[in-house]
Design a protein around this motif. Sequence first.
Motif, PDB file in Angstrom:
ATOM      1  N   ARG C  29       0.866  -1.172   0.000  1.00 61.94           N
ATOM      2  CA  ARG C  29       0.000   0.000   0.000  1.00 61.94           C
ATOM      3  C   ARG C  29       0.905   1.224   0.000  1.00 61.94           C
ATOM      4  O   ARG C  29       2.105   1.124   0.267  1.00 61.94           O
ATOM      5  CB  ARG C  29      -0.845   0.021   1.265  1.00 61.94           C
ATOM      6  CG  ARG C  29      -1.896  -1.042   1.328  1.00 61.94           C
ATOM      7  CD  ARG C  29      -2.941  -0.594   2.345  1.00 61.94           C
ATOM      8  NE  ARG C  29      -3.953  -1.631   2.552  1.00 61.94           N
ATOM      9  CZ  ARG C  29      -3.838  -2.584   3.473  1.00 61.94           C
ATOM     10  NH1 ARG C  29      -2.793  -2.633   4.275  1.00 61.94           N
ATOM     11  NH2 ARG C  29      -4.784  -3.481   3.607  1.00 61.94           N
ATOM     12  N   SER C  30       0.311   2.365  -0.291  1.00 60.14           N
ATOM     13  CA  SER C  30       1.110   3.581  -0.220  1.00 60.14           C
ATOM     14  C   SER C  30       1.634   3.779   1.192  1.00 60.14           C
ATOM     15  O   SER C  30       0.890   3.580   2.166  1.00 60.14           O
ATOM     16  CB  SER C  30       0.268   4.790  -0.622  1.00 60.14           C
ATOM     17  OG  SER C  30       0.992   5.972  -0.327  1.00 60.14           O
ATOM     18  N   SER C  32       2.050   6.361   2.460  1.00 57.26           N
ATOM     19  CA  SER C  32       1.340   7.505   3.016  1.00 57.26           C
ATOM     20  C   SER C  32       0.021   7.093   3.645  1.00 57.26           C
ATOM     21  O   SER C  32      -0.602   7.878   4.349  1.00 57.26           O
ATOM     22  CB  SER C  32       1.065   8.521   1.902  1.00 57.26           C
ATOM     23  OG  SER C  32       0.146   7.960   0.970  1.00 57.26           O
ATOM     24  N   CYS C  50      -4.624   2.689  -4.149  1.00 54.25           N
ATOM     25  CA  CYS C  50      -3.655   3.495  -3.405  1.00 54.25           C
ATOM     26  C   CYS C  50      -3.477   4.848  -4.077  1.00 54.25           C
ATOM     27  O   CYS C  50      -3.631   4.983  -5.293  1.00 54.25           O
ATOM     28  CB  CYS C  50      -2.298   2.811  -3.382  1.00 54.25           C
ATOM     29  SG  CYS C  50      -2.310   1.195  -2.628  1.00 54.25           S
ATOM     30  N   ARG C  51      -3.095   5.807  -3.273  1.00 55.59           N
ATOM     31  CA  ARG C  51      -2.657   7.075  -3.838  1.00 55.59           C
ATOM     32  C   ARG C  51      -1.168   7.213  -3.521  1.00 55.59           C
ATOM     33  O   ARG C  51      -0.779   7.573  -2.400  1.00 55.59           O
ATOM     34  CB  ARG C  51      -3.442   8.225  -3.218  1.00 55.59           C
ATOM     35  CG  ARG C  51      -2.975   9.571  -3.731  1.00 55.59           C
ATOM     36  CD  ARG C  51      -3.823  10.695  -3.203  1.00 55.59           C
ATOM     37  NE  ARG C  51      -3.276  11.984  -3.609  1.00 55.59           N
ATOM     38  CZ  ARG C  51      -3.858  13.145  -3.340  1.00 55.59           C
ATOM     39  NH1 ARG C  51      -5.002  13.179  -2.663  1.00 55.59           N
ATOM     40  NH2 ARG C  51      -3.301  14.266  -3.725  1.00 55.59           N
ATOM     41  N   ALA C  52      -0.369   6.889  -4.524  1.00 57.85           N
ATOM     42  CA  ALA C  52       1.085   6.850  -4.284  1.00 57.85           C
ATOM     43  C   ALA C  52       1.600   8.230  -3.879  1.00 57.85           C
ATOM     44  O   ALA C  52       1.148   9.247  -4.400  1.00 57.85           O
ATOM     45  CB  ALA C  52       1.806   6.375  -5.538  1.00 57.85           C
ATOM     46  N   SER C  53       2.541   8.217  -2.993  1.00 55.59           N
ATOM     47  CA  SER C  53       3.163   9.457  -2.547  1.00 55.59           C
ATOM     48  C   SER C  53       4.491   9.641  -3.275  1.00 55.59           C
ATOM     49  O   SER C  53       4.971   8.747  -3.971  1.00 55.59           O
ATOM     50  CB  SER C  53       3.422   9.398  -1.046  1.00 55.59           C
ATOM     51  OG  SER C  53       4.388   8.392  -0.796  1.00 55.59           O
ATOM     52  N   ASP C  56       6.682   6.941  -2.158  1.00 52.81           N
ATOM     53  CA  ASP C  56       6.472   5.671  -2.862  1.00 52.81           C
ATOM     54  C   ASP C  56       7.241   5.670  -4.177  1.00 52.81           C
ATOM     55  O   ASP C  56       7.858   4.672  -4.559  1.00 52.81           O
ATOM     56  CB  ASP C  56       4.978   5.462  -3.157  1.00 52.81           C
ATOM     57  CG  ASP C  56       4.173   5.197  -1.894  1.00 52.81           C
ATOM     58  OD1 ASP C  56       4.685   4.490  -1.010  1.00 52.81           O
ATOM     59  OD2 ASP C  56       3.045   5.721  -1.801  1.00 52.81           O
ATOM     60  N   LEU C 217       2.740   2.019  -9.940  1.00 54.44           N
ATOM     61  CA  LEU C 217       2.151   2.921  -8.962  1.00 54.44           C
ATOM     62  C   LEU C 217       0.812   3.398  -9.498  1.00 54.44           C
ATOM     63  O   LEU C 217       0.592   3.430 -10.698  1.00 54.44           O
ATOM     64  CB  LEU C 217       3.041   4.146  -8.739  1.00 54.44           C
ATOM     65  CG  LEU C 217       4.505   3.921  -8.368  1.00 54.44           C
ATOM     66  CD1 LEU C 217       5.197   5.282  -8.184  1.00 54.44           C
ATOM     67  CD2 LEU C 217       4.627   3.090  -7.101  1.00 54.44           C
ATOM     68  N   GLY C 219      -1.935   6.755  -8.693  1.00 53.51           N
ATOM     69  CA  GLY C 219      -2.040   7.973  -7.910  1.00 53.51           C
ATOM     70  C   GLY C 219      -2.552   9.118  -8.742  1.00 53.51           C
ATOM     71  O   GLY C 219      -3.268   8.916  -9.727  1.00 53.51           O
TER      72      GLY C 219
END
Lengths: 305, 488, 292
Positions: C29-30, C32, C50-53, C56, C217, C219
């Motif tokens: 998972r991210s 974040s 997920c919302r990649a940071s 990530d 990824l 996001g």
Amino acid sequence: MSSSLTVSTNLNLQAHPVDEVGIRERVARLATRSIKKASKVEGLKLALSMVDLTTLEGADTPGKVRQLCTKAIHLHSGRKDLPMVAAVCVYPTMVRIAREALQGTPIQVAAVATAFPSGMNPLAVKLEDTRYAVAEGAHEIDMVISRGDFLRGDYARVANEIEQVKEACGKAHLKVILETGELGTLDRVRLASDIAMQSGADFIKTSTGKIQPAATPEVVLVMLQAISDFYRKTGKRIGMKPAGGIANAKAALNLLIMVREVLGPAWLTPSLFRIGASKLPNDMLMQLEKERTGVYQGLDYFSND
Amino acid sequence: MTETNISTKGSDWGYAPAPESADHFKLKEQYGLFIGGKFVPAGSGRRFATINPANEKTLAQIADAGEKDVDKAVKAARTAYEKVWRKMPGRERGKYLYRIARIIQERARELAVVESMDGGKPIRESRDVDIPLAAAHFFYHAGWADKLGYAFPGKSAGPIGVAGQIIPWNFPLLMVAWKVAPALACGNTVVLKPAETTPLTALLFAEICQEAGLPDGVFNCITGAGSTGAALVKHPGLDKVAFTGSTDVGKAIQKSLAGRSTKLTLELGGKAANIIFEDAAIDQAVEGIINGIFFNQGHVCCAGSRLLVQESVEQEVVEKLKARMEHLIVGDPLDKNTDIGAINSKAQCERIQDYLKVGQDEGAELFQTKCPVPEKGYWVRPSFFTKVAQSHRIVQEEIFGPVLAIQSFRTLDEALEKANNTPYGLSGGVWTDKGAKIFKVTRGIKAGVIWANTFNKFDPSSPFGGYKESGYGREGGRHGLRPYVELS
Amino acid sequence: MSGSGENMKSGRLDVRKTYKMLIGGAFVRSESGRALDVNAPGGKWLGHVCRASRKDFRNAVVAARKAASGWANTTPYLKGQILYRAAEMLEGRATTFREVLQSIGLSPVAAKTEVTQAIDLLVYYAGWTDKYLQVFGSVNPVSSPYFNFSVTEPMGVVAYVSGEKRPLLDLVTGIAPIVAGGNTVITLSTGRAAVPAMELGEVLATSDFPHGVINLLCGVREELVGQMATHMDVNALVTQGADAKESAASREACALNLKRFFPREANGKGDEDPYRILDTVEIKTTWHPVGG
């Protein structure tokens, strides 16, 4: 004095790879040096003083050798500013004649020995050949290595022969002819140079003059580099003698350039650098006359011997 | 000798000056901009002097192009592109390039002498390298003009349009050839800006284009300093920009092209490692080091400016290098015996001197040869640093002068790691007698050109260009056509 | 995804999948802890991705760099087999992918076309791995005694921003030529395209790609493209479907380390094109004397 074969124990056959293309390029770059005017005159005179004026014919006679000796002393009539050549180079039976003809001059007499040019005789014969030439008065012995032994990898035998000939030379200086035209590669030229120097050569010499190619600039450069490395390791200065195929004044000057830039000025002396030649001096003389008179010369005006 | 009458003293015989004559041609007092097939003054009437860096004398006055001049040049190139050049059959385009190649050969000596006078490089190099290679580039690319269909399998190749090309001062005419020959062969037209310190051969090249009968506007040359180059890059009429020069300027150009569809190729700086293994042909390797760093005063983006030598032969290599360097003759670029000419400009000379100081301040040990240098002009003796660390600026930064940084290594992996530890990736060298090792190392070095058992070799058929911050795109060979074609 | 309706008809509650990103071979998972909603075209909530940071992405670069040399030195034959293996795995899960693509709004026909094209595209590039060097490398006839040849070498680590128009195909058309060229890749999928992207992770993870060769990824494009363009350890950036503003910003940012930048239009043209492999390889030319 031993005439039996003993194995040289100190032979160092460390590989010194030579890159042929790199050598050619270095030669080409050295050849771009431009030698003009005063530098040309001085260089040609220097080169003349380094000549081993040579006659190595089956047809050589006392008369021919005496003429050659005259040329060695008086390179060109009417010019007092010219040096004498360094040596004359003859067969052993002509040594006595040459010594007499050169009496009172500093010109050395060199004799080819050791079953020149092939070297295809038993060692005992080669040693006897050497001792004979020395006894006749030769100051210098130009020996040939056994190329057959070398090419089949019997380096110890090659080294041993040189050591024994050196011993047979006594006080005479030994030039070791590698006959590079028969060695095949520049790597082998390098190896043969290393063996010769380690076995007692005072000079290493490219060729007999009987085989082509002879003293190519590539071969000369490799041998000079071997001499340089030998000096770096031992502190001993070995001489160099290109012989055969040095066609003209330009080629002779190129040799001096090579010596200067590879070995340094210390080698620019007849005691460490010789040029084996028979016809070459006249081309150098023509160039010198051209520099003096401003007029291009013809061979009719220069004595052949 | 048994009798020691023969001299045993070495001779101090050396080389007298052998200057190449410059009396077989005459430079004009002033040169205009070359726009639309004619030499014209700058709109502003401004000029600048181009000087001979070997004696600081002015050679000619050069027109200083401003924005309006740039605009005229781009428009001339556009017109020539639309009306003539793009429509011309490749075979005919090629014939113009062949003509240009021939005229360069015919005027070779003049071009060589001017190149040496304007830029400071030794005549031996301009005569034997720059000018012949420039002609060869045109000859090579001439033949591509009608064969582009074979260069890009599966695609059809057409021209891009108008190319703005900015070239450096280190190989003035050769860079003209590298840039202009492929561009024209592929059917593009060109606005070229040569470096302000070396505009002369580019202007002579403009004359050559006239002599060749090249249609007006196909090649245009605008002279000036950085601001002229910036004006060219900014011009919206360009379809393509090609730049050779410093990495900083290359980055700035990329930034300034953001938001435009203008294509870009960059050939930038380098800090190449020249790796010498213990099993190398050492004497040839030493010569390779010399060619690597002292060719063209070290003003070479692909120079072998970092020497990595295996520790077991370090001492031998350094000793031999010193001895060899002492034979390098620094001086009059027009003397045929000169190995290292004048530094191209006062600014560059000061920059190099500054690095020599920086290196010593950082604790490295400087060696310089004892060669005398002339009083007037800009000169740097051949130099190297030992006792350098990877972090030193003289190891990290491009000096662009005859200054070598020497480091040792123990293993192949260590050599590669050091070689690649740089943002640059233009070139590299490896010296070993072992074939398998050559392939391992040439693969391992992250750079666009690798010389194995040689260095600084160039050929029009051989692609040249960098990885990473040394730029992108190739020049030369089939790959060098790619930046000048649109594929469909 | 939640699929359609509540699946209690059989008296059993479906087990939903938590979609994870693929970084260095691990499904994560991210870092974040953030998530994005994915909705069907009608607005129906489908689930989370997920919302990649930025972190990530940085982690993915580390993983990709670590894998770069190994993948670059993997034989062309093996690279081809692995790409082909990915095609096999995707074929085996074709039904799932069709359903997933339909769930995010593709028509059954479009979903089917996309899946088959994606599979065929993997097969296409699998076949190039041991050929592009032959076709695009060269031996160069230099006029001096040297053997001179030019080969392709991977650039290293490539970042790829995928489009949303063809949620699966846009991703595969980006990844395949990049890895066929011997690079490792970090991809960014956005919006609805995140769903098939994360699903693809499971295909790739079972396709013998070494860990870190492909990192997926998902996001927000605006959040991450700038990071991809500026990161100093990324060698190239390939984008699809960027607007003019993003492309301009990316070209400028890529100048930082002269990252190679290839903005591609999302027009579906040129999926099968070996010149796309050439975009993310370098040409290396080697000289060696020919002598005795």
